[in-house]
Write a protein that holds these residues in place. Structure first.
Motif, PDB file in Angstrom:
ATOM      1  N   THR B  13       0.843  -1.187   0.000  1.00 47.17           N
ATOM      2  CA  THR B  13       0.000   0.000   0.000  1.00 47.17           C
ATOM      3  C   THR B  13       0.883   1.244   0.000  1.00 47.17           C
ATOM      4  O   THR B  13       2.107   1.147   0.033  1.00 47.17           O
ATOM      5  CB  THR B  13      -0.951  -0.005   1.211  1.00 47.17           C
ATOM      6  N   LYS B  17      -2.815   5.622   3.302  1.00 45.03           N
ATOM      7  CA  LYS B  17      -4.054   4.958   2.884  1.00 45.03           C
ATOM      8  C   LYS B  17      -4.478   3.947   3.939  1.00 45.03           C
ATOM      9  O   LYS B  17      -3.836   2.905   4.108  1.00 45.03           O
ATOM     10  CB  LYS B  17      -3.860   4.286   1.538  1.00 45.03           C
ATOM     11  N   LEU B  19      -5.855   1.037   6.160  1.00 42.98           N
ATOM     12  CA  LEU B  19      -6.024  -0.381   5.867  1.00 42.98           C
ATOM     13  C   LEU B  19      -6.394  -1.145   7.139  1.00 42.98           C
ATOM     14  O   LEU B  19      -6.140  -0.696   8.256  1.00 42.98           O
ATOM     15  CB  LEU B  19      -4.751  -0.950   5.246  1.00 42.98           C
TER      16      LEU B  19
END
Lengths: 113, 114
Positions: B13, B17, B19
């Motif tokens: 990733t 972001k 997760l």
């Protein structure tokens, strides 16, 4: 505070010879001691534990460990090493009343055919 | 089969972001825990849970969140991942807290944050 030390990053032993993987610990109370093994690309697997009682503990795959209170050690042993024993070994300790387990940095065991 | 499962097994990733790594066990264990494994550092505990709705910090909780709404599930949340969270993550469970009980580990999740 609890801590555990594995003084050897790497241990090499010839197949058929006895093996020892060292572990020393520090706790404020009575220790709960564990050994785990990690094979490549796998999670950790439990080998054996010491909670109380006999200082010599027997576990999976022929492994055993001896609890030595005076030396604060819990060394892992096996009388005759197999190539399949090659893996990463972790010692872990839990102090009395603690809710978490503290792991050592691991010792990579290589058994040479 | 009694087991601890983690998903995904591999994840790449980008920084920032959000997760979630899921963890589930089918052994009705009360205790669950998350660890990260880094070379030379061994396993370090991130968070643990003694039971449903009971969670506590381990040794390296910064940058992570967890929740325990059901006994079987213990997801690990990274709200804003950073490259220093690149690591191998393991979920584990144990019956009856850690009172003499060994932990059962999942297969691991390898996370890379770029």
């Amino acid at each position: 505070a609890q801590s555990v030390a594995q003084p050897e990053d790497q241990v090499n032993v010839a197949e058929g010879n006895p093996l020892t993987v060292k572990c020393t610990y520090s706790v404020s109370g009575n220790p709960y001691l564990f050994w785990y093994v990690q094979y490549p690309n796998r999670g950790l697997q439990f080998l054996l534990k010491y909670i109380t009682g006999d200082n010599l503990v027997k576990g999976s795959y022929g492994f055993e460990a001896e609890f030595n209170k005076s030396q604060t050690s819990f060394h892992l042993k096996k009388p005759s090493a197999l190539v399949s024993d090659s893996a990463l070994y972790f010692c872990a300790v839990r102090d009395t009343g603690a809710n978490n387990l503290f792991f050592g940095t691991g010792t990579r065991l290589t058994v040479i055919p | 089969e009694a087991q601890v499962t983690q998903n995904p097994r591999y994840l790449i990733t980008v920084t920032g972001k959000k997760l979630t790594v899921t963890c589930s066990q089918n052994m009705n264990h009360e205790y669950m825990s998350w660890y990260r494994q880094d070379p030379g550092l061994g396993l370090r505990q991130i968070y643990y849970s003694m039971n449903v709705e009971v969670t506590d910090k381990g040794d390296v909780p910064e940058g992570y969140k967890v929740s325990r709404k059901e006994k079987r599930n213990f997801p690990l949340i990274l709200e804003s991942p950073s490259p220093n969270q690149t690591s191998l993550y393991f979920c584990a469970s144990s019956p009856s807290g850690l009172a003499g009980g060994e932990q059962y580990f999942g297969p691991g999740t390898r996370l890379t944050v770029t």
